[in-house]
Design an enzyme around this catalytic site. Sequence first.
Site, short mmCIF file in Angstrom:
data_model
loop_
_atom_site.label_atom_id
_atom_site.label_comp_id
_atom_site.label_asym_id
_atom_site.label_seq_id
_atom_site.Cartn_x
_atom_site.Cartn_y
_atom_site.Cartn_z
N GLN A 1 0.80 -1.23 0.00
CA GLN A 1 0.00 0.00 0.00
C GLN A 1 0.83 1.27 0.00
O GLN A 1 0.33 2.33 -0.40
CB GLN A 1 -0.95 -0.02 1.20
CG GLN A 1 -1.95 -1.14 1.14
CD GLN A 1 -2.88 -1.15 2.33
OE1 GLN A 1 -2.60 -1.77 3.36
NE2 GLN A 1 -3.99 -0.47 2.24
N HIS B 1 0.87 -9.44 4.75
CA HIS B 1 -0.21 -8.46 4.58
C HIS B 1 -0.65 -8.49 3.13
O HIS B 1 -0.64 -7.49 2.41
CB HIS B 1 0.25 -7.05 4.99
CG HIS B 1 -0.89 -6.13 5.36
ND1 HIS B 1 -1.00 -5.50 6.58
CD2 HIS B 1 -1.98 -5.76 4.65
CE1 HIS B 1 -2.10 -4.75 6.59
NE2 HIS B 1 -2.71 -4.90 5.45
N ASN C 1 -2.08 -10.88 8.66
CA ASN C 1 -3.03 -9.80 8.83
C ASN C 1 -4.39 -10.19 8.23
O ASN C 1 -4.47 -10.59 7.07
CB ASN C 1 -2.54 -8.53 8.13
CG ASN C 1 -3.51 -7.37 8.36
OD1 ASN C 1 -3.65 -6.91 9.48
ND2 ASN C 1 -4.21 -6.95 7.32
N GLU C 2 -5.42 -10.08 9.04
CA GLU C 2 -6.81 -10.22 8.60
C GLU C 2 -7.06 -11.49 7.77
O GLU C 2 -7.39 -11.43 6.57
CB GLU C 2 -7.26 -8.96 7.85
CG GLU C 2 -7.18 -7.73 8.74
CD GLU C 2 -7.78 -6.46 8.12
OE1 GLU C 2 -8.02 -6.44 6.90
OE2 GLU C 2 -8.02 -5.50 8.87
N TYR D 1 -12.96 -1.48 12.37
CA TYR D 1 -13.34 -0.28 11.62
C TYR D 1 -14.80 0.08 11.83
O TYR D 1 -15.16 1.24 11.94
CB TYR D 1 -13.07 -0.48 10.12
CG TYR D 1 -11.61 -0.47 9.79
CD1 TYR D 1 -10.88 -1.66 9.72
CD2 TYR D 1 -10.93 0.72 9.58
CE1 TYR D 1 -9.52 -1.65 9.44
CE2 TYR D 1 -9.58 0.74 9.29
CZ TYR D 1 -8.89 -0.46 9.23
OH TYR D 1 -7.55 -0.45 8.95
N GLU E 1 -5.14 -2.04 14.02
CA GLU E 1 -5.73 -1.12 13.02
C GLU E 1 -7.04 -0.57 13.53
O GLU E 1 -7.91 -1.34 13.96
CB GLU E 1 -6.02 -1.85 11.69
CG GLU E 1 -4.83 -2.15 10.85
CD GLU E 1 -5.21 -2.86 9.57
OE1 GLU E 1 -6.29 -2.57 9.01
OE2 GLU E 1 -4.45 -3.73 9.14
N TRP F 1 -4.77 3.24 11.85
CA TRP F 1 -4.65 3.03 10.41
C TRP F 1 -5.14 4.29 9.73
O TRP F 1 -6.34 4.59 9.81
CB TRP F 1 -5.47 1.82 9.92
CG TRP F 1 -5.23 1.62 8.47
CD1 TRP F 1 -5.91 2.19 7.43
CD2 TRP F 1 -4.17 0.86 7.89
NE1 TRP F 1 -5.36 1.82 6.24
CE2 TRP F 1 -4.28 1.01 6.48
CE3 TRP F 1 -3.15 0.06 8.40
CZ2 TRP F 1 -3.41 0.39 5.60
CZ3 TRP F 1 -2.28 -0.55 7.52
CH2 TRP F 1 -2.42 -0.39 6.13
N GLU G 1 -5.67 1.79 -1.20
CA GLU G 1 -6.71 1.11 -0.43
C GLU G 1 -7.32 -0.03 -1.24
O GLU G 1 -8.51 -0.08 -1.53
CB GLU G 1 -7.77 2.09 0.05
CG GLU G 1 -8.90 1.49 0.89
CD GLU G 1 -8.44 0.58 2.02
OE1 GLU G 1 -7.42 0.90 2.67
OE2 GLU G 1 -9.08 -0.46 2.24
C1 LIG Z 1 -18.97 -6.40 -2.28
C2 LIG Z 1 -18.97 -6.99 -0.91
O1 LIG Z 1 -17.99 -6.34 -0.10
C3 LIG Z 1 -17.88 -6.96 1.16
C4 LIG Z 1 -17.00 -6.24 2.09
O2 LIG Z 1 -15.81 -5.74 1.41
C5 LIG Z 1 -14.78 -5.30 2.22
C6 LIG Z 1 -13.80 -4.53 1.64
C7 LIG Z 1 -12.76 -4.07 2.42
C8 LIG Z 1 -12.71 -4.37 3.77
C9 LIG Z 1 -11.64 -3.84 4.61
C10 LIG Z 1 -10.70 -2.91 4.25
N1 LIG Z 1 -10.00 -2.68 5.38
C11 LIG Z 1 -8.92 -1.70 5.57
C12 LIG Z 1 -7.63 -2.48 5.38
N2 LIG Z 1 -7.39 -3.40 6.50
C13 LIG Z 1 -6.00 -3.77 6.30
C14 LIG Z 1 -5.32 -2.55 5.72
O3 LIG Z 1 -4.60 -2.95 4.60
C15 LIG Z 1 -6.44 -1.59 5.34
O4 LIG Z 1 -6.23 -1.06 4.04
N3 LIG Z 1 -10.44 -3.45 6.36
N4 LIG Z 1 -11.46 -4.14 5.90
C16 LIG Z 1 -13.69 -5.17 4.34
C17 LIG Z 1 -14.75 -5.64 3.57
#
Ligand SMILES: CCOCCOc1ccc(-c2cn(C[C@@H]3NC[C@@H](O)[C@H]3O)nn2)cc1
Length: 447
Positions: A20, A121, A165-166, A296, A353, A399, A406
């Site tokens: 990123q 990540h 991560n995540e 978030y 974050e 974050w 993004e």
């Molecule tokens: C069409 C259906 O869509 C369903 C949900 O779609 C999303 C998209 C994005 C996220 C999302 C983005 N972020 C922020 C990042 N976390 C790590 C860091 O790199 C940040 O840039 N957290 N969650 C969740 C769900």
Amino acid sequence: MAIIQLPKDLKFGVATAAYQIEGATNEDGRGQSIWDTFAKTPGKVVNGDNGDIACDSYHRYKEDVQLIKDLGCDMYRFSVSWPRILPNGTGDVNQAGLDYYHRLVDELIAQGIEPMCTLYHWDLPQALQDNGGWENRETIEAFVNYAEIMFKAFEGKINKWITINEPWCVSYLSNYLGVHAPGNQDLQAATTISHHLLVAHGKTVKRYRELGMEGEIGYAPNTTWKEPYSNQQQDIDACRREVGYLIDWFFDPVFLGSYPEHLVDWYKQKGVTLDIKAGDMELIQQKIDFVGINYYNGNVARYQSGSGLFDCEDIDMGYNRTDINWPIYPEGFYKVLTYIHDRYGDTPIYITENGACFNDDVQQGQVKDDGRIDYLKTHLASLQRSIDSGVPIKGYLCWSLLDNFEWAEGYTMRFGLVHMNYRTLERTKKDSYYWYQKVIDNGWYEL
Ligand SMILES: CCOCCOc1ccc(-c2cn(C[C@@H]3NC[C@@H](O)[C@H]3O)nn2)cc1
């Protein structure tokens, strides 16, 4: 007006990730990642944006470390680009890649900032994806090999490690919903990947212990909260499934040694099963030193047959929203933190974050991002409320330091405390940067 007094020993920091912010995607021997491929696939990323330049932090890291220092941060969470270290995911190490992270880490240490390093990540080497990626169990060993190279190279310099991560984003967002790289839409594949990620995490923790490393290691799941719209059992159950999708599915195996039965059954009804090999759950359950929590947003939700994967739909309660259209729900932060503490016990927590997307621009040299300041005020108040309830939160990392790439939103969505002019690469401290700097200095603020 209320005064929020934060604990004197609470650590403060900021977080970023390699793909990123770094840019330099074809420099010093870096291999290609699945995000290089995905971003260059037409239609996947807004405006066809990609990480080739990003914030050019690969070359401007000293300037960025100075921004972190000027904030008064104790810690900086960054991630390592696996294909910089191992261009093909395995095999020969790219010394120039290691050298870059030594430059960055040495600068952080020289400035008195503790490095917190995320090993994964999302930028999987494309060569490994070509061999099945995380759906192929061989990628587990490839990750452990990469992690061991990093542990040995940075022993004594980096003492806080995050494996993955995540994992929900890596598995379900990327391989069921198809929103992130590699963009597959296969629920069975996503569920298989979720298990392989947890095995990779556990096997890496085990290797870290076997190497006799002195530091701390954990992982950083993302979370959300769904508050039942009513006390009807169907609404309560629907919300429990949605929260379990992100939290229980990725916490229960690590802390309780098994997947949540109610979700295993739910997936089974959809023809989705887990292929758990002998020893997998013991590996996943390796004791960790801390857990990173990313939060978030959350919402109020209710049962709605056929809605999403779990017959659960969000309700628009009219909450304010950020510029990425996520509801602002600080209550959910408190609910997530107390839920995790009640269900999984006293493992120390770092908020790895938390932040908000507001796309304010530079006007006469200033960025008036009041929305971000209000978001941080309400969420730090929930953090303090959680600490007062006994949740062992050791640190808070916002974050993000910089506006950055993004993911599927490209450069259109800004989460930074520092504004990026992507044409000139000029950094401009936003009003929220100065607000956060004051909170770090004072330890309190007015809500
Ligand atoms: C069409 C259906 O869509 C369903 C949900 O779609 C999303 C998209 C994005 C996220 C999302 C983005 N972020 C922020 C990042 N976390 C790590 C860091 O790199 C940040 O840039 N957290 N969650 C969740 C769900």
